[in-house]
Scaffold this motif. Sequence first.
Motif, PDB file in Angstrom:
ATOM      1  N   THR A  76       0.835  -1.192   0.000  1.00 15.41           N
ATOM      2  CA  THR A  76       0.000   0.000   0.000  1.00 15.41           C
ATOM      3  C   THR A  76       0.872   1.245   0.000  1.00 15.41           C
ATOM      4  O   THR A  76       1.796   1.366   0.795  1.00 15.41           O
ATOM      5  N   SER A  77       0.562   2.162  -0.901  1.00 20.05           N
ATOM      6  CA  SER A  77       1.313   3.417  -0.960  1.00 20.05           C
ATOM      7  C   SER A  77       0.752   4.396   0.075  1.00 20.05           C
ATOM      8  O   SER A  77      -0.205   4.096   0.777  1.00 20.05           O
ATOM      9  N   GLN A  78       1.330   5.585   0.142  1.00 18.59           N
ATOM     10  CA  GLN A  78       0.876   6.586   1.109  1.00 18.59           C
ATOM     11  C   GLN A  78      -0.541   7.050   0.807  1.00 18.59           C
ATOM     12  O   GLN A  78      -1.261   7.478   1.697  1.00 18.59           O
ATOM     13  N   ASP A  79      -0.948   6.949  -0.466  1.00 16.69           N
ATOM     14  CA  ASP A  79      -2.301   7.358  -0.846  1.00 16.69           C
ATOM     15  C   ASP A  79      -3.337   6.291  -0.503  1.00 16.69           C
ATOM     16  O   ASP A  79      -4.530   6.505  -0.687  1.00 16.69           O
ATOM     17  N   GLY A  80      -2.906   5.125  -0.047  1.00 13.84           N
ATOM     18  CA  GLY A  80      -3.822   4.042   0.269  1.00 13.84           C
ATOM     19  C   GLY A  80      -4.099   3.141  -0.919  1.00 13.84           C
ATOM     20  O   GLY A  80      -4.946   2.257  -0.848  1.00 13.84           O
ATOM     21  N   VAL A  81      -3.413   3.356  -2.023  1.00 18.64           N
ATOM     22  CA  VAL A  81      -3.606   2.550  -3.224  1.00 18.64           C
ATOM     23  C   VAL A  81      -2.686   1.332  -3.156  1.00 18.64           C
ATOM     24  O   VAL A  81      -1.500   1.462  -2.874  1.00 18.64           O
TER      25      VAL A  81
END
Length: 194
Positions: free
Chosen positions: A100-105
């Motif tokens: 998971t990236s910082q954007d939640g993706v």
Amino acid sequence: LIPPVFLTSLVCCLPWCLRKRVQWSVYSQHLAVTRDGIRFVKDKRKTLCGCACTDAGKSSKTIPFDKITDCDIEEPGGNTCICVPNVLTKVLVDTASSGTSQDGVVRHELCIEGLKDPYKFKKLVWALKRSNGSTFSARHVVSMEGPQHELMARDDVTSLLVDIRDELRHLNQNLRTSQTAVATVSATTEQEIV
């Protein structure tokens, strides 16, 4: 501003462009499993309307077996645009840098859609990961299906080779017979002429 003729031509060409874009994208993709890992290549391809100025360049990615942390299969389900059913299975390959990236993706290292047999691909990847790619041969790929399949495959190959051998013997015998017949006819023809 924008002339109405341009908008009309854009709307009329849109279905053609969409089909062509899908073809360009699909035919530019190549996937290989090597001793080193999974290699995914997208060749240079046309995009958007197909003009040379919008071409996408070649890109390639190799994921070594020792870096792979997960290989999952995502089954198709639901529809796209309400009426188009999703039918392509996705194979998701993850490494330590995936997640998971910082954007939640959720980000996967490699997402492969449309493989003919995704389960065999997954078995092959896991088998080669366990062996570190050192036992890369057709025999080991066949043995992933189980010992019964490997035995049947050997028997099938043996019987096929026996059939080929018998057919070659039969063809050689026919060739000898026809050569003897030609030699006999030519000898009798020479005697009649003399």
